[in-house]
Motif scaffolding. Structure first.
Motif, mmCIF file in Angstrom:
data_model
loop_
_atom_site.group_PDB
_atom_site.id
_atom_site.type_symbol
_atom_site.label_atom_id
_atom_site.label_comp_id
_atom_site.label_asym_id
_atom_site.label_seq_id
_atom_site.Cartn_x
_atom_site.Cartn_y
_atom_site.Cartn_z
ATOM 1 N N ALA A 106 5.488 -0.407 0.072
ATOM 2 C CA ALA A 106 4.730 0.455 -0.840
ATOM 3 C C ALA A 106 5.167 0.241 -2.284
ATOM 4 N N GLU A 149 0.837 -1.193 0.000
ATOM 5 C CA GLU A 149 0.000 0.000 0.000
ATOM 6 C C GLU A 149 0.877 1.250 0.000
ATOM 7 N N GLU A 150 0.574 2.215 -0.866
ATOM 8 C CA GLU A 150 1.379 3.429 -0.962
ATOM 9 C C GLU A 150 0.999 4.490 0.061
ATOM 10 N N ASP A 151 -0.225 4.462 0.555
ATOM 11 C CA ASP A 151 -0.696 5.467 1.497
ATOM 12 C C ASP A 151 -0.334 5.051 2.924
ATOM 13 N N ARG A 197 3.931 2.758 -5.367
ATOM 14 C CA ARG A 197 4.928 3.811 -5.550
ATOM 15 C C ARG A 197 5.680 3.682 -6.871
ATOM 16 N N ILE A 210 -3.423 4.495 5.306
ATOM 17 C CA ILE A 210 -4.134 3.229 5.086
ATOM 18 C C ILE A 210 -3.294 2.070 5.596
ATOM 19 N N THR A 211 -1.994 2.125 5.337
ATOM 20 C CA THR A 211 -1.095 1.065 5.808
ATOM 21 C C THR A 211 -1.180 0.936 7.321
ATOM 22 N N ASN A 258 -2.975 -2.588 -2.994
ATOM 23 C CA ASN A 258 -3.679 -1.500 -3.651
ATOM 24 C C ASN A 258 -3.356 -1.531 -5.136
#
Length: 222
Positions: A36, A12-14, A60, A17-18, A56
């Motif tokens: 990410a 996950e990049e956020d 990245r 959220i991670t 997701n």
């Protein structure tokens, strides 16, 4: 197997959220690894051998779709259950994810319970494959069986039942028509009738309903 024995890789990049998903999974006693990046995700799969991946569609370095393609093309990793999470709920995005081999596709905002139930369903399903090594019978056969909510069994015809199952597998209207040897118009009529019987409205509501409610379980025949 308890949740303490399960390893989950979250890609996950956020960071927000991670943090939230990692906290949720820790509360449910899962071991969690995070990254990410798609490239690092593949390396972590090979090192940690996760039991399930949550990813997701936006990462990245490249898209989650590219990661899933790389995962499914790796003979040692292709079996790992995979759940997409994404803010987009377009029919094309969902279909692409399922066609590439995702086991589920959750669109934000989704409830914590939705994610945990999806994880449990996928882990329970693939646990069946792990039991094969304990069976000495060389003629063991594993078959896929759709698990259908009772409301579908009660309301849909046999053809409608087949069509909603195909939708859950990510098949397009054209693919369904070809498989059942019927016209595109007939498939569209069936989709309309299914939506009406299940009280669904909206362009993507039937796709979302099918993917979320029709699960594939595996049974061992020996």
């Amino acid at each position: 197997m308890t949740n303490l024995n399960y390893k989950i890789l979250l890609i996950e990049e956020d960071p927000v959220i991670t943090r939230e998903v990692k906290k949720l999974l820790h509360l449910d006693n899962y071991q969690v690894y995070t990254t990410a990046y798609s490239g690092e995700g593949i390396k972590m799969c090979r090192h940690y051998k996760p039991d399930l991946i949550i990813c997701n569609t936006n990462l990245r370095d490249e898209s989650g779709y590219h990661f899933l393609i790389a995962l499914r093309n790796d003979l040692k990793l292709k079996h790992i259950p995979f759940i997409f999470i994404n803010g987009k709920d377009s029919k094309d995005d969902i279909r692409m994810g399922m066609n590439l081999g995702a086991d589920d596709y959750l669109t934000a905002p989704f409830k914590s319970k939705e994610l945990l139930l999806s994880i449990k369903s996928r882990l329970d399903r693939f646990d069946i494959f792990n039991t094969r090594s304990t069976h000495e019978n060389k003629h063991t056969t594993i078959i896929s069986v759709p698990v259908i909510p009772q409301e579908i069994n009660n309301k849909l015809s046999k053809t409608e039942f087949k069509i909603i199952t195909m939708i859950a597998e990510g098949m397009s209207t054209k693919e369904i028509a070809g498989s059942l040897n019927i016209s595109l118009k007939t498939v569209e009529n069936h989709r309309h009738n299914i939506s009406k019987k299940l009280n669904l409205s909206g362009h993507n509501s039937l796709v979302r309903y099918a993917i979320k409610n029709i699960k594939q379980e595996f049974k061992i025949l020996g």
